[in-house]
Motif scaffolding. Sequence first.
Motif, short mmCIF file in Angstrom:
data_model
loop_
_atom_site.label_atom_id
_atom_site.label_comp_id
_atom_site.label_asym_id
_atom_site.label_seq_id
_atom_site.Cartn_x
_atom_site.Cartn_y
_atom_site.Cartn_z
N PRO A 119 0.81 -1.23 0.00
CA PRO A 119 0.00 0.00 0.00
C PRO A 119 0.84 1.28 0.00
O PRO A 119 0.33 2.35 -0.28
N ILE A 120 2.12 1.15 0.32
CA ILE A 120 2.99 2.33 0.38
C ILE A 120 4.25 2.11 -0.45
O ILE A 120 4.60 0.98 -0.77
N LEU A 153 -4.78 -2.62 -0.06
CA LEU A 153 -4.21 -3.41 1.03
C LEU A 153 -4.22 -2.56 2.30
O LEU A 153 -3.88 -1.38 2.27
N ILE A 154 -4.60 -3.17 3.40
CA ILE A 154 -4.70 -2.43 4.66
C ILE A 154 -3.31 -2.23 5.25
O ILE A 154 -2.93 -1.14 5.63
N ALA A 155 -2.54 -3.27 5.33
CA ALA A 155 -1.20 -3.20 5.88
C ALA A 155 -0.43 -4.42 5.39
O ALA A 155 -1.01 -5.38 4.91
N GLY A 156 0.88 -4.39 5.49
CA GLY A 156 1.68 -5.53 5.05
C GLY A 156 1.89 -5.50 3.55
O GLY A 156 1.78 -4.46 2.91
N PHE A 157 2.18 -6.67 2.97
CA PHE A 157 2.42 -6.77 1.53
C PHE A 157 2.16 -8.19 1.06
O PHE A 157 2.04 -9.11 1.86
N ILE A 158 2.09 -8.34 -0.26
CA ILE A 158 1.91 -9.65 -0.88
C ILE A 158 3.04 -9.82 -1.88
O ILE A 158 3.26 -8.96 -2.73
N THR A 168 1.43 -11.32 3.62
CA THR A 168 1.61 -10.84 4.99
C THR A 168 0.68 -9.67 5.28
O THR A 168 0.84 -9.01 6.31
N SER A 169 -0.27 -9.43 4.39
CA SER A 169 -1.16 -8.29 4.57
C SER A 169 -2.20 -8.57 5.64
O SER A 169 -2.58 -9.72 5.88
N LEU A 170 -2.69 -7.52 6.25
CA LEU A 170 -3.74 -7.65 7.25
C LEU A 170 -5.01 -8.19 6.61
O LEU A 170 -5.69 -9.04 7.18
N GLN A 171 -5.28 -7.76 5.39
CA GLN A 171 -6.44 -8.24 4.65
C GLN A 171 -6.35 -9.76 4.44
O GLN A 171 -7.32 -10.48 4.64
N GLY A 172 -5.17 -10.27 4.08
CA GLY A 172 -4.98 -11.70 3.89
C GLY A 172 -5.16 -12.48 5.18
O GLY A 172 -5.76 -13.57 5.19
#
Length: 184
Positions: A119-120, A153-158, A168-172
């Motif tokens: 997301p960033i 994505l809320i946080a983390g990454f894919i 590792t995303s919060l959504q996942g």
Amino acid sequence: MSNQAVMSKVAMPYAEALVESARDSSLLDQINQDLSLISDILKKSEEIKSLFKNPLITVETKKSVVNKLFSTQVNDLVLKFLLVLIDRRRISLLDLIIEKYLQLVYQLEATVVAEISTPIVLTDIQETELINKIKDMSSSKTVKLVVKLDPDLIAGFIIKIGSKTIDTSLQGKLIHMTTYLNSA
């Protein structure tokens, strides 16, 4: 067989031939840069894509456009390759041929391509750390990181490496928990 699979089968021999020619001429790095430039131009210009895909536009017109656009920007080998694609009416597959070419070169150089959705924007330090972790995981010499910004994505990454996905995303994690709770 799907249309995409057929197109891939048609594109692969052209990509293999270009890799072979580039390797024989010791121009792999130069050809990689040239094809990346062409790929960027194609992504930015729908007009050029539609020109290449339009069967009503003559071969001579397409050759003229390619010569005007690329004669001073790319290696002669790439220019001749583009002209051959036009002659054989395969220029509409250029995106796919470039993709296959890069896959072959990465295999040849033992390079792993990792797509990361985040997301960033990552800092240079974060990218370096991530590349080092992926090198350790995949036992490869080099890693090409393709970063895609995904504000959903809320946080983390894919991370996607080939067919493997590391989420590792919060959504996942929320989706995983929901699946777990629904199955219980």
